[in-house]
Each structure stands twice: as C-alpha cells, then as structure tokens.
Write an enzyme that holds these catalytic residues in place. Structure first.
Site, mmCIF file in Angstrom:
data_model
loop_
_atom_site.group_PDB
_atom_site.id
_atom_site.type_symbol
_atom_site.label_atom_id
_atom_site.label_comp_id
_atom_site.label_asym_id
_atom_site.label_seq_id
_atom_site.Cartn_x
_atom_site.Cartn_y
_atom_site.Cartn_z
ATOM 1 N N ARG A 21 -6.355 -19.556 110.631
ATOM 2 C CA ARG A 21 -7.561 -18.787 109.821
ATOM 3 C C ARG A 21 -8.629 -18.511 110.464
ATOM 4 N NH1 ARG A 21 -7.405 -20.200 103.906
ATOM 5 N NH2 ARG A 21 -7.414 -22.059 104.596
ATOM 6 N N ASN A 39 -4.523 -16.907 103.893
ATOM 7 C CA ASN A 39 -3.399 -17.135 103.414
ATOM 8 C C ASN A 39 -2.290 -16.385 102.659
ATOM 9 O OD1 ASN A 39 -2.727 -19.078 105.547
ATOM 10 N ND2 ASN A 39 -3.817 -20.647 103.898
#
Length: 92
Positions: A21, A39
């Site tokens: 990320r 996520n």
C-alpha cells in the site's frame, strides 16, 4: 479541460504485509494521481486512482509488478466514474 480516467484495481498474491500500500501510494503521488489504496479482508489490495490516461496506464503497469517485496499474482482493473472534486492520495 484535461481528460481524466478513473480505475479500480484488485491486486492479489503476496501483497499484504510487504508494504504494498505504501509503495503504491508513493508511486501514485509521484505520478500526480488522486485516490486511495487499502487492504481487503481476503488478502487482496484494492486501489482506486484517477488522472490523465497515460499516467493511469503507468500505474496499472506498476500494479501488475508491484514492489520487489511483493509477488503479484493478478491485477484486475475496472473503469470507474471520475470524481471531479477528489484531491490527494491516501492509504486506508
């Protein structure tokens, strides 16, 4: 007015717990894209990003590979409606 496109990406493989990320957000910011990355409970990473078509295509190419810490098995992309008032990029 500049043409913008927006994509939703679902990335699977070894993409959680490896900084995916943060690397993705850094790449999106470098390209000047707006959107977010987060996520999913099933182990995938979801990312929504928008910008000029060429830069969005660059982000898609990067997501197919990911950072060296990840192992991308699959990246699936879907078109989204452009959000005119969106600014910045965030990690969820």
């Amino acid at each position: 007015m500049m043409e913008l496109v927006r994509r939703r990406a679902l990335v699977s493989g070894r993409v959680q717990g490896v900084g995916f990320r943060w690397f993705a957000a850094d790449r999106a910011e470098h390209l000047g894209l707006t959107g977010w990355v987060g996520n999913l409970p099933d182990g995938r990473v979801e990312m929504v990003f928008q910008g000029p078509p060429g830069l969005v295509a660059e982000m898609e190419d990067w997501l197919r590979r990911g950072p060296v810490t990840a192992r991308v098995r699959q990246a699936v992309f879907h078109d989204e409606r452009v959000e005119e008032d969106e600014d910045g990029f965030r990690v969820r």
